[in-house]
Design an enzyme around this catalytic site. Sequence first.
Site, PDB file in Angstrom:
ATOM      1  N   TYR A  33       3.268   1.580   3.160  1.00 35.82           N
ATOM      2  CA  TYR A  33       2.054   1.250   2.410  1.00 35.82           C
ATOM      3  C   TYR A  33       1.753  -0.243   2.518  1.00 35.82           C
ATOM      4  O   TYR A  33       0.613  -0.636   2.790  1.00 35.82           O
ATOM      5  CB  TYR A  33       2.222   1.650   0.943  1.00 35.82           C
ATOM      6  CG  TYR A  33       1.032   1.292   0.074  1.00 35.82           C
ATOM      7  CD1 TYR A  33      -0.135   2.067   0.132  1.00 35.82           C
ATOM      8  CD2 TYR A  33       1.068   0.207  -0.796  1.00 35.82           C
ATOM      9  CE1 TYR A  33      -1.237   1.742  -0.654  1.00 35.82           C
ATOM     10  CE2 TYR A  33      -0.025  -0.119  -1.577  1.00 35.82           C
ATOM     11  CZ  TYR A  33      -1.170   0.648  -1.510  1.00 35.82           C
ATOM     12  OH  TYR A  33      -2.260   0.327  -2.294  1.00 35.82           O
ATOM     13  N   SER A  46      -4.667  -4.663  -1.133  1.00 33.51           N
ATOM     14  CA  SER A  46      -3.697  -4.713  -2.229  1.00 33.51           C
ATOM     15  C   SER A  46      -2.939  -6.023  -2.158  1.00 33.51           C
ATOM     16  O   SER A  46      -2.759  -6.588  -1.068  1.00 33.51           O
ATOM     17  CB  SER A  46      -2.706  -3.545  -2.130  1.00 33.51           C
ATOM     18  OG  SER A  46      -1.644  -3.706  -3.058  1.00 33.51           O
TER      19      SER A  46
END
Length: 278
Positions: free
Chosen positions: A162, A148
């Site tokens: 995350y 990501s």
Amino acid sequence: MSVNYDFTGKVVLVTGSSSGIGAATALLFAQSGANVVVTGRNADGVRKVAKQCTDESPKQLKPLEVVGDLTNESDCDRLIHSTVQKFGKLDVLVNNVGIAIRTDVYKQDFYENYKNLMQTNLNSVVYLTHKCVEHLAKTNGNIINISSNVSHMSAGNSVSAYNMSKAALDMFTKCMAAELGPKRIRVNSVNPGIVMSNFVTRMGVPEAIVHKIHDAIGAKYPVGRSGEGRDIANTVAYLASDTAAGFMTGSIVVADGGHLAANLSFEGESQQVLSQLK
């Protein structure tokens, strides 16, 4: 102009492929002639994506369907064994499986959430890679990890765990590229920006709010929209192609619509929308 890839004869395993980016990736490989392994925890989703892959495969090749939880080592072992047993080899491993949990370090359940994130987003990838090396070495195969763009960002909006998991995944990608190079296994990462899928809804965010988040962020992107699964699938296919990307390994390929380049933050419009959840 569209780019057509030819993966005829290749065996491609895409984790977390019952929906979202994983489903789009599995479908693109099927359309490009590959034998595909569709796997996830949702049996209905796995079945639906597998049927679509068969329907759109040039030779109507039927994917292998495996339902399992990749935080469970025995399920990982079963997935690899089933793949090699059915197709005889493995050429491409796409480590797409991942979860997101919004959690704050001062909350009682933070560490439990942190462990769950790491178990899925990092540990399962490490284990599956470890177990697949012997097969990929035989085919001079390659690995693509779905990370990501937040791996490059710090954030104070309940997503620190995350972001950390994706930063660790990027480093794993680079280390594996160096370690597996002598075995002629290429390892790269794709780092998406915000992509329209059910990923955020699984965090407990209502679908209507998800659309607002995507619209708010996408409107600020230099490309003028948020991403779609096909955008990331195309990047994965490029990296998987020895013809197109045979000189690429250890690369962290950002495909985020210009999110990082424009110095955008999740603290703006998206944070205003997310505040409705608190």
